[in-house]
Design a protein around this motif. Structure first.
Motif, PDB file in Angstrom:
ATOM      1  N   PHE A 127       0.814  -1.210   0.000  1.00  0.00           N
ATOM      2  CA  PHE A 127       0.000   0.000   0.000  1.00  0.00           C
ATOM      3  C   PHE A 127       0.852   1.265   0.000  1.00  0.00           C
ATOM      4  O   PHE A 127       0.767   2.110   0.892  1.00  0.00           O
ATOM      5  CB  PHE A 127      -1.052  -0.083   1.113  1.00  0.00           C
ATOM      6  CG  PHE A 127      -2.107  -1.102   0.751  1.00  0.00           C
ATOM      7  CD1 PHE A 127      -3.209  -0.744  -0.013  1.00  0.00           C
ATOM      8  CD2 PHE A 127      -1.933  -2.438   1.079  1.00  0.00           C
ATOM      9  CE1 PHE A 127      -4.142  -1.684  -0.413  1.00  0.00           C
ATOM     10  CE2 PHE A 127      -2.860  -3.398   0.687  1.00  0.00           C
ATOM     11  CZ  PHE A 127      -3.966  -3.021  -0.063  1.00  0.00           C
ATOM     12  N   HIS A 128       1.675   1.319  -1.029  1.00  0.00           N
ATOM     13  CA  HIS A 128       2.442   2.494  -1.432  1.00  0.00           C
ATOM     14  C   HIS A 128       2.336   2.439  -2.953  1.00  0.00           C
ATOM     15  O   HIS A 128       2.764   1.454  -3.568  1.00  0.00           O
ATOM     16  CB  HIS A 128       3.896   2.365  -0.945  1.00  0.00           C
ATOM     17  CG  HIS A 128       4.803   3.494  -1.334  1.00  0.00           C
ATOM     18  ND1 HIS A 128       5.609   4.177  -0.439  1.00  0.00           N
ATOM     19  CD2 HIS A 128       5.058   4.071  -2.535  1.00  0.00           C
ATOM     20  CE1 HIS A 128       6.305   5.103  -1.065  1.00  0.00           C
ATOM     21  NE2 HIS A 128       5.999   5.049  -2.354  1.00  0.00           N
ATOM     22  N   ALA A 129       1.732   3.448  -3.534  1.00  0.00           N
ATOM     23  CA  ALA A 129       1.409   3.418  -4.972  1.00  0.00           C
ATOM     24  C   ALA A 129       2.601   2.974  -5.810  1.00  0.00           C
ATOM     25  O   ALA A 129       3.743   3.364  -5.530  1.00  0.00           O
ATOM     26  CB  ALA A 129       0.944   4.802  -5.422  1.00  0.00           C
ATOM     27  N   HIS A 130       2.320   2.155  -6.795  1.00  0.00           N
ATOM     28  CA  HIS A 130       3.390   1.692  -7.677  1.00  0.00           C
ATOM     29  C   HIS A 130       2.823   1.312  -9.029  1.00  0.00           C
ATOM     30  O   HIS A 130       1.685   0.874  -9.140  1.00  0.00           O
ATOM     31  CB  HIS A 130       4.133   0.503  -7.065  1.00  0.00           C
ATOM     32  CG  HIS A 130       3.241  -0.615  -6.623  1.00  0.00           C
ATOM     33  ND1 HIS A 130       2.584  -0.591  -5.415  1.00  0.00           N
ATOM     34  CD2 HIS A 130       2.890  -1.768  -7.225  1.00  0.00           C
ATOM     35  CE1 HIS A 130       1.870  -1.689  -5.296  1.00  0.00           C
ATOM     36  NE2 HIS A 130       2.021  -2.422  -6.386  1.00  0.00           N
ATOM     37  N   MET A 131       3.656   1.484 -10.031  1.00  0.00           N
ATOM     38  CA  MET A 131       3.299   1.117 -11.397  1.00  0.00           C
ATOM     39  C   MET A 131       4.190  -0.048 -11.804  1.00  0.00           C
ATOM     40  O   MET A 131       5.412   0.029 -11.670  1.00  0.00           O
ATOM     41  CB  MET A 131       3.550   2.329 -12.307  1.00  0.00           C
ATOM     42  CG  MET A 131       3.244   2.104 -13.761  1.00  0.00           C
ATOM     43  SD  MET A 131       3.760   3.569 -14.725  1.00  0.00           S
ATOM     44  CE  MET A 131       2.362   4.642 -14.460  1.00  0.00           C
ATOM     45  N   HIS A 132       3.575  -1.140 -12.257  1.00  0.00           N
ATOM     46  CA  HIS A 132       4.347  -2.263 -12.784  1.00  0.00           C
ATOM     47  C   HIS A 132       4.611  -2.023 -14.269  1.00  0.00           C
ATOM     48  O   HIS A 132       3.687  -1.632 -14.997  1.00  0.00           O
ATOM     49  CB  HIS A 132       3.550  -3.573 -12.699  1.00  0.00           C
ATOM     50  CG  HIS A 132       3.162  -4.032 -11.334  1.00  0.00           C
ATOM     51  ND1 HIS A 132       3.771  -5.079 -10.702  1.00  0.00           N
ATOM     52  CD2 HIS A 132       2.193  -3.595 -10.479  1.00  0.00           C
ATOM     53  CE1 HIS A 132       3.201  -5.294  -9.517  1.00  0.00           C
ATOM     54  NE2 HIS A 132       2.233  -4.405  -9.359  1.00  0.00           N
TER      55      HIS A 132
END
Ligand code: AMP
Length: 112
Positions: free
Chosen positions: A96-101
């Motif tokens: 729950f820490h924004a991330h883009m794969h």
């Protein structure tokens, strides 16, 4: 703060860096689901894409821009790649820490 991606950003736990600047950090996913699987995170703690505020718009754009740069650097820009932003429980967000794969390097399975 007990956030694994904050600890990665702060170099309290190791990661394999791909890109960094003052605002974003990109590193290899520890459990890759494609030949190229990289995560891009904002350095500041934002729980998910849903929590981005209007003042974060430039940050969001930067994440996409960095994704395109990395795809080019990894040579998957022409074969294709997928950007995934799992947002919340039903999407399977586990950190729950924004991330883009960024996923690529092979034919990716259809998400349906
Ligand atoms: P999501 O399911 O969208 O929340 O994705 C979280 C991703 O973070 C998963 O693909 C994990 O494999 C990855 N991940 C978790 N811990 C680490 C870590 N310490 N280093 C690199 N990637 C990680």
């Amino acid at each position: 703060m007990e956030c694994i991606f904050c600890k990665i950003v702060n170099e309290e736990i190791p990661s394999k860096a791909v890109y960094k600047d003052d605002f974003v950090y990109a590193f290899y996913d520890i459990a890759p689901k494609a030949p190229v699987h990289i995560l891009i995170v904002p350095k500041k703690h934002i729980v998910s894409i849903d929590e981005f505020k209007e003042e974060d718009n430039a940050l969001l754009l930067r994440m996409f821009d960095v994704a395109r740069q990395i795809a080019k650097r990894k040579g998957i820009n022409e074969t294709g790649y997928r950007l995934v932003l799992n947002t919340g429980k039903d999407a399977g967000q586990t950190v729950f820490h924004a991330h883009m794969h960024i996923l690529g390097g092979d034919t990716l399975t259809d998400l349906g």
